[in-house]
Write a protein that holds these residues in place. Structure first.
Motif, short mmCIF file in Angstrom:
data_model
loop_
_atom_site.label_atom_id
_atom_site.label_comp_id
_atom_site.label_asym_id
_atom_site.label_seq_id
_atom_site.Cartn_x
_atom_site.Cartn_y
_atom_site.Cartn_z
N ALA A 112 -22.50 -29.01 45.21
CA ALA A 112 -21.06 -28.73 44.65
C ALA A 112 -21.51 -27.90 43.29
O ALA A 112 -22.42 -28.17 42.66
N SER A 113 -20.60 -27.06 43.03
CA SER A 113 -20.60 -26.14 41.85
C SER A 113 -19.36 -25.69 41.46
O SER A 113 -18.46 -25.54 42.22
N ALA A 114 -19.36 -25.42 40.12
CA ALA A 114 -17.80 -24.83 39.64
C ALA A 114 -18.01 -23.47 39.14
O ALA A 114 -17.00 -22.91 38.79
N LEU A 115 -18.85 -22.87 39.85
CA LEU A 115 -19.11 -21.44 39.53
C LEU A 115 -19.59 -20.46 40.60
O LEU A 115 -20.51 -19.89 40.88
N VAL A 116 -18.71 -20.81 41.72
CA VAL A 116 -18.99 -20.13 43.16
C VAL A 116 -17.58 -19.22 43.43
O VAL A 116 -16.57 -19.80 43.89
N ARG A 117 -17.91 -18.03 43.07
CA ARG A 117 -16.44 -17.18 43.27
C ARG A 117 -16.30 -16.81 44.74
O ARG A 117 -15.15 -16.49 45.12
N ASP A 118 -17.43 -16.62 45.47
CA ASP A 118 -17.26 -16.36 46.91
C ASP A 118 -17.80 -17.44 47.84
O ASP A 118 -18.94 -17.35 47.99
N PRO A 119 -17.26 -18.26 48.26
CA PRO A 119 -17.77 -19.54 48.90
C PRO A 119 -18.47 -19.17 50.14
O PRO A 119 -17.89 -18.36 51.08
N GLY A 120 -19.71 -19.96 50.64
CA GLY A 120 -19.98 -19.75 52.05
C GLY A 120 -19.49 -20.62 52.82
O GLY A 120 -18.37 -21.34 52.42
N PRO A 121 -19.98 -21.18 53.77
CA PRO A 121 -19.49 -22.10 54.95
C PRO A 121 -19.46 -23.36 54.29
O PRO A 121 -20.19 -23.89 53.20
N ASP A 172 -30.58 -32.79 42.17
CA ASP A 172 -30.71 -32.08 41.04
C ASP A 172 -29.26 -31.90 40.16
O ASP A 172 -28.19 -31.61 41.18
N VAL A 173 -28.81 -32.35 39.29
CA VAL A 173 -27.78 -32.54 38.70
C VAL A 173 -27.74 -32.01 37.17
O VAL A 173 -28.43 -32.51 36.45
N MET A 174 -26.92 -31.12 37.07
CA MET A 174 -26.88 -30.54 35.82
C MET A 174 -25.59 -29.68 35.38
O MET A 174 -24.65 -29.96 35.90
N ARG A 175 -25.60 -29.24 34.07
CA ARG A 175 -24.38 -28.55 33.51
C ARG A 175 -24.80 -27.08 33.35
O ARG A 175 -25.82 -26.60 33.07
N GLN A 176 -23.86 -26.17 34.31
CA GLN A 176 -24.08 -24.96 34.47
C GLN A 176 -23.31 -24.04 33.38
O GLN A 176 -23.58 -23.06 33.09
N ARG A 177 -22.17 -24.67 33.26
CA ARG A 177 -21.13 -23.67 32.28
C ARG A 177 -21.75 -23.85 30.75
O ARG A 177 -22.05 -25.12 30.33
N ALA A 178 -21.40 -22.84 30.13
CA ALA A 178 -22.10 -22.89 28.55
C ALA A 178 -21.44 -24.10 27.85
O ALA A 178 -21.97 -25.06 27.20
N GLU A 192 -13.75 -22.06 33.04
CA GLU A 192 -13.08 -22.62 31.96
C GLU A 192 -13.11 -24.08 32.21
O GLU A 192 -12.91 -24.55 33.09
N ILE A 193 -13.44 -24.72 31.01
CA ILE A 193 -13.22 -26.12 31.18
C ILE A 193 -11.86 -26.60 31.16
O ILE A 193 -11.06 -26.30 30.21
N LYS A 194 -11.39 -27.52 31.95
CA LYS A 194 -10.15 -27.94 32.09
C LYS A 194 -9.94 -29.28 31.24
O LYS A 194 -10.83 -30.00 30.80
N PRO A 195 -8.66 -29.31 30.31
CA PRO A 195 -8.49 -30.42 29.68
C PRO A 195 -8.45 -31.80 30.40
O PRO A 195 -8.24 -31.76 31.76
N ALA A 249 -19.78 -26.81 28.97
CA ALA A 249 -19.63 -27.96 29.84
C ALA A 249 -20.41 -29.27 28.99
O ALA A 249 -21.26 -29.03 28.62
N LYS A 250 -19.51 -30.38 29.05
CA LYS A 250 -19.67 -31.60 28.41
C LYS A 250 -20.24 -32.81 29.31
O LYS A 250 -20.67 -33.72 28.95
N THR A 251 -20.25 -32.30 30.52
CA THR A 251 -20.88 -33.12 31.76
C THR A 251 -21.17 -32.29 32.81
O THR A 251 -21.23 -31.15 32.96
N ASP A 252 -21.76 -33.15 33.92
CA ASP A 252 -22.44 -32.36 35.00
C ASP A 252 -21.20 -31.62 35.78
O ASP A 252 -20.13 -32.19 35.99
N ASP A 253 -21.43 -30.30 36.21
CA ASP A 253 -20.60 -29.34 36.88
C ASP A 253 -21.25 -28.88 38.05
O ASP A 253 -20.81 -27.98 38.64
#
Length: 343
Positions: A226-235, A197-203, A157-160, A205-209
């Motif tokens: 860095a990513s905002a859509l990683v539910r099970d992080p690795g190392p 590689d810098v981009m928006r992954q969340r549908a 979710e996009i935070k305010p 998103a108004k800025t890079d995530d």
């Protein structure tokens, strides 16, 4: 010892959860004033601090010696300039500025008016980074050829707030990227080139995530992710050298503790969960668990106070944070033009 009267501009996430409690915990500083429209919150949290609704009124308060700027990123440079011109020492939250030209101008101004200027790169004092740095500097890993660090979260979710809107200085590259780039530069210096590689992954998103940066150090690579859509992080860290490898999971808990309202310092502050201690495997294949060094965000403002008293250099040289901005600018160009950028 004289406690340096300190004014804080901004009382959002950075100001309320990081700067205010850390300033209050520093023996050599006194949080005397806060510039923010959140007067009720300031009165509740720090009743001894004077609240200024207009930050420019705070800048002209003759009793203040140090100004800390924790406002939105696009205001860092103009507020820092105004504070220096008012004869104040200055701390700027990361990222230092939006571009390297602004950073150079502030560095020149600070030198000209003989005021201390530093940037709040607090994650130099994360427990995991302190541990990785010690291992590298002690030579246990030998010659490091590969360094990878992640700052992954799950925030579909996009935070305010301004950080997730389409304004100058928003997005994860300026936010988390400033931390990871700074850590890489502390360990290895400026890279000779960067591929990003810098981009928006969340549908929505108004800025890079999302970002994935590859820093070229000749025979060494540093990968920052860095990513905002990683539910099970690795190392969190992967470090490989000709003397062995180090793998570390989990993230320093000081931010979480500050957000919970705990005051910094004291017994067990910055300690790591023993189940998250890193694993070192030497060249012979023997594995050792490495106790994580305690994190110590308090060291930053203790260092600022010492620098103002003339006892030491500032804990983060603004020229180093200017170089972080240079890398961010190169990463933006690399991502935009889909090419490697030489620094």
């Amino acid at each position: 010892m004289h406690a340096i009267p300190t004014g804080l501009i901004g009382y959002g996430t950075a100001g309320a959860f990081f700067h205010a409690p850390l300033i209050a915990a520093a023996e050599g500083l006194h949080l005397a004033a806060i510039g923010s429209r959140r007067a009720d919150q300031i009165a509740r949290d720090f009743p001894e601090a004077k609240a200024y609704e207009n930050p420019h009124d705070l800048l002209t308060d003759p009793s203040l010696e140090l100004i800390v700027i924790a406002s939105p990123n696009e205001s860092h440079a103009p507020l820092a300039r105004a504070a220096l011109e008012a004869g104040k020492h200055v701390v700027v939250d990361k990222p230092f500025t939006l571009d390297a030209t602004e950073a150079d101008a502030l560095i020149e101004l600070a030198d000209r008016v003989d005021r201390r200027l530093s940037v709040f790169q607090n994650r130099r004092w994360d427990n995991d980074f302190l541990t990785v740095r010690r291992l590298i500097e002690d030579g246990r890993l030998g010659e490091v050829v590969y360094f990878e660090t992640h700052f992954d979260r799950f925030r579909p979710e996009i935070k305010p707030g301004w950080r997730e809107t389409e304004v100058a200085g928003s997005g994860v590259l300026y936010d988390l990227g400033a931390h990871l780039i700074d850590q890489a530069l502390v360990l290895f210096g400026l890279p000779r080139a960067i591929t990003a590689d810098v981009m928006r992954q969340r549908a929505a998103a108004k800025t890079d995530d999302y970002f994935h940066l590859v820093l070229d150090y000749g025979h060494r690579r540093a990968v920052l992710h860095a990513s905002a859509l990683v539910r099970d992080p690795g190392p969190r860290y992967l470090v490989h050298g000709d003397g062995g490898s180090f793998v570390k999971y989990g993230i320093d808990g000081q931010e979480a503790a500050l957000r919970e309202g705990r005051r910094p310092g004291g017994e067990h502050w910055g300690d790591d969960d023993p189940t998250l201690f890193g694993r070192f495997t030497d060249a012979d294949g023997s594995t050792t668990v490495i106790d994580t060094l305690p994190g110590r965000y308090t060291a930053y403002y203790d260092g600022v106070a010492a620098a103002i008293r003339g006892e030491s250099a500032v804990p983060v040289d603004p020229r180093e944070s200017r170089d972080v901005i240079r890398v961010i600018e190169a990463a933006q160009l690399s991502a935009r033009e889909r090419r490697t950028v030489v620094l």
